[in-house]
Write an enzyme that holds these catalytic residues in place. Structure first.
Site, PDB file in Angstrom:
ATOM      1  CG  HIS A  59      44.520  47.582  37.012  1.00  0.00           C
ATOM      2  ND1 HIS A  59      45.148  46.403  37.339  1.00  0.00           N
ATOM      3  CD2 HIS A  59      43.529  47.741  37.939  1.00  0.00           C
ATOM      4  CE1 HIS A  59      44.561  45.864  38.408  1.00  0.00           C
ATOM      5  NE2 HIS A  59      43.574  46.672  38.790  1.00  0.00           N
ATOM      6  NE  ARG A  61      43.969  47.507  31.687  1.00  0.00           N
ATOM      7  CZ  ARG A  61      43.540  46.588  32.548  1.00  0.00           C
ATOM      8  NH1 ARG A  61      44.379  45.831  33.211  1.00  0.00           N
ATOM      9  NH2 ARG A  61      42.255  46.418  32.759  1.00  0.00           N
ATOM     10  CG  ASN A  92      46.695  43.192  36.971  1.00  0.00           C
ATOM     11  OD1 ASN A  92      47.066  44.363  37.001  1.00  0.00           O
ATOM     12  ND2 ASN A  92      45.441  42.861  36.756  1.00  0.00           N
ATOM     13  CD  GLU A 143      43.911  43.830  41.913  1.00  0.00           C
ATOM     14  OE1 GLU A 143      43.775  44.549  40.926  1.00  0.00           O
ATOM     15  OE2 GLU A 143      42.954  43.322  42.517  1.00  0.00           O
ATOM     16  CG  HIS A 222      38.767  45.483  44.537  1.00  0.00           C
ATOM     17  ND1 HIS A 222      38.728  44.254  45.104  1.00  0.00           N
ATOM     18  CD2 HIS A 222      39.715  45.420  43.580  1.00  0.00           C
ATOM     19  CE1 HIS A 222      39.609  43.476  44.514  1.00  0.00           C
ATOM     20  NE2 HIS A 222      40.230  44.169  43.590  1.00  0.00           N
ATOM     21  CG  ASP A 290      39.929  47.879  40.466  1.00  0.00           C
ATOM     22  OD1 ASP A 290      41.019  47.758  39.882  1.00  0.00           O
ATOM     23  OD2 ASP A 290      39.182  46.914  40.691  1.00  0.00           O
TER      24      ASP A 290
HETATM   25  O1  DOR Z   1      37.642  43.880  37.345  1.00  0.00           O
HETATM   26  C1  DOR Z   1      38.854  43.806  37.492  1.00  0.00           C
HETATM   27  N1  DOR Z   1      39.721  44.162  36.533  1.00  0.00           N
HETATM   28  N2  DOR Z   1      39.315  43.318  38.651  1.00  0.00           N
HETATM   29  C2  DOR Z   1      40.625  43.029  38.800  1.00  0.00           C
HETATM   30  O2  DOR Z   1      40.974  42.541  39.834  1.00  0.00           O
HETATM   31  C3  DOR Z   1      41.592  43.223  37.700  1.00  0.00           C
HETATM   32  C4  DOR Z   1      41.109  44.263  36.781  1.00  0.00           C
HETATM   33  C5  DOR Z   1      41.910  44.342  35.484  1.00  0.00           C
HETATM   34  O3  DOR Z   1      43.148  44.403  35.544  1.00  0.00           O
HETATM   35  O4  DOR Z   1      41.287  44.406  34.428  1.00  0.00           O
HETATM   36 ZN    ZN Z   2      42.510  46.146  40.504  1.00  0.00          ZN
END
Ligand code: DOR
Ligand code: ZN
Length: 428
Positions: A59, A61, A92, A143, A222, A290
């Site tokens: 991610h 960001r 996301n 995901e 995960h 992750d």
């Molecule tokens: O712990 C997590 N953080 N699991 C996820 O599925 C999303 C992720 C996030 O984007 O912070």
């Molecule tokens: Zn993730």
């Protein structure tokens, strides 16, 4: 007649035990053996050369709302400093990548700021335009949140069944976040794990598997325990990934950081489960990080308010390579899980350190490990749950033959975006 090289990495140890010069030109390895004549020669005596890792779950960001946690520059520099040459970004984001315009904006931001190769996935929800995301260059889908998590709302199995059929028609890969979230007070790591149990991962996986249309390529994200990994194996040919935090951290053992720092979905488990996951090492198809950075301030709130997620793109290969040096796992098994299988699942080329393959590689010290500290790392998160553990960090990382990371300096290669197979340029 031998071709000249742009760069030669001289005297590196290869995974098969040979010591060789790696000659590079036009973004590819052109020869491995005695070095060609080159514009630049780098002495790699004492360094182990490995293909660049493909981290298929990060991610990054960025954007105007999340750049304070991480952005494409800090996140991909962190990747390079950990031997990762390709990251796959999860959709996301704020807003999530549900349509062509949001997707194109994300690719433009990464094209401007990224230092390593990147792919971007399309978001899966009832509001997503799956065909448009595929044509815009989504590398995979998900995901997919079959359970709610940080920055992801749950999509129902019924709705997913319909979307799976669409994804199967495109012959694309769907990646799945499977959990069952129980009601209750989320006050500690122990409570968090009980509210998101291993059995819930399995239950959710089985509910989704029952809705897989024929021919769907599915990958479970995960998995935190042998129970869930066994459920994934029962769903073969689906594949799955395991994260370093489930191999190195537990409810009982998570070093010096406060409990909230290790809050993650799916949760870290008990020591017994962590050890049992290691027992399955050989069967695990993919390791991904992750990488989900949140700031120290966010992670230091009351446990129930702490966002879930752990930064890890920079420590993934170093932690595992230290285990190779300890004799716990085989180097070949590590390369399968962090390079070859993820590249195969995503349908992208990976370096095999042979002539003709991309010069995406990293050079590591052959023996010494380093003590991990937050100061050593490049993520904007500014903390790590692996503080004090041992890692083997690369000195040099090349992307497409470019010296992208050299003695703690970063430099950008061109053309880093890796679009998926559905990518169609406008007008075509
Ligand atoms: O712990 C997590 N953080 N699991 C996820 O599925 C999303 C992720 C996030 O984007 O912070
Ligand atoms: Zn993730």
């Amino acid at each position: 007649m031998s071709t000249d090289a742009e760069c030669v990495l001289k005297g590196a140890l290869l995974p098969d035990g040979r010591v060789a010069d790696i000659s590079i030109a036009g973004g590819k390895i052109i020869h491995v053996g005695a070095g060609r004549r080159a514009d630049r020669t780098i002495d790699c005596t004492g360094l182990l050369c490995l293909p660049g890792a493909v981290d298929m779950h990060v991610h990054m960001r960025g954007g105007k709302d999340q750049g304070y946690k991480e952005d494409w520059t800090s996140g991909t520099q962190s990747a390079l400093a950990g031997g990762v040459t390709m990251v796959v970004d999860q959709p996301n984001t704020l807003p999530p990548l549900t349509d062509k315009a949001a997707f194109a904006g994300r690719v433009a931001e990464a094209t401007r700021d990224a230092y390593c190769r990147f792919g971007v996935n399309g978001y899966v929800s009832g509001a997503s335009n799956i065909a448009a995301l595929w044509e815009a260059g989504a590398l995979a889908f998900g995901e997919t949140f079959a359970a709610a998590s940080s920055y992801g709302s749950a999509v129902s199995p019924e709705e997913l069944g319909v979307i799976f059929a669409e994804i199967a028609d495109l012959d694309a890969l769907v990646t799945l976040h499977c959990e069952d979230v129980l009601p209750g007070d989320d006050t500690s790591l122990e409570a968090h794990a009980a509210l998101r149990p291993e059995a819930g991962e399995k239950k959710c996986m089985e509910m989704l598997t029952a809705r897989f249309p024929p021919g769907l390529s599915a990958h479970f994200c995960h998995l935190s325990s042998p129970i869930s990994a066994e459920a994934a194996m029962a769903a073969m040919p689906a594949t799955y990934e395991v994260m370093p935090h489930h191999l190195f951290l537990s409810i009982e053992e998570h070093g010096s950081v406060p409990d909230g720092h290790c809050k993650v979905n799916p949760p870290v488990r008990h020591e017994k489960v962590r050890k049992a996951l290691w027992e399955m090492w050989d069967a695990i198809p993919v390791i991904a990080s992750d990488h989900a950075p949140h700031t120290i301030a966010e992670k230091s709130q009351a446990f129930s308010a702490v966002p879930s997620g752990i930064p890890g793109v920079e420590t993934m290969v170093p932690l595992l390579l230290a285990q190779v040096y300890r004799g716990r796992i085989a180097l070949s098994s590590l390369l399968e899980k962090v390079v070859y299988t993820p590249a195969h699942l995503l349908g992208i080329p990976a370096s095999t350190l042979m002539a003709g393959t991309p010069a995406d590689l990293a050079l590591y010290p052959r023996k010494e490990t380093e003590t991990i500290t937050a100061e050593l790392l490049h993520s904007r998160a500014g903390w790590t749950p692996y503080e004090g553990m041992q890692g083997v960090f690369p000195h040099i990382t090349c992307v497409s033959g470019h010296l992208s990371y050299l003695r703690n300096e970063f430099s950008r290669a061109e053309e880093l975006w890796v679009p998926g197979r559905g990518y169609k340029t406008s007008g075509s």
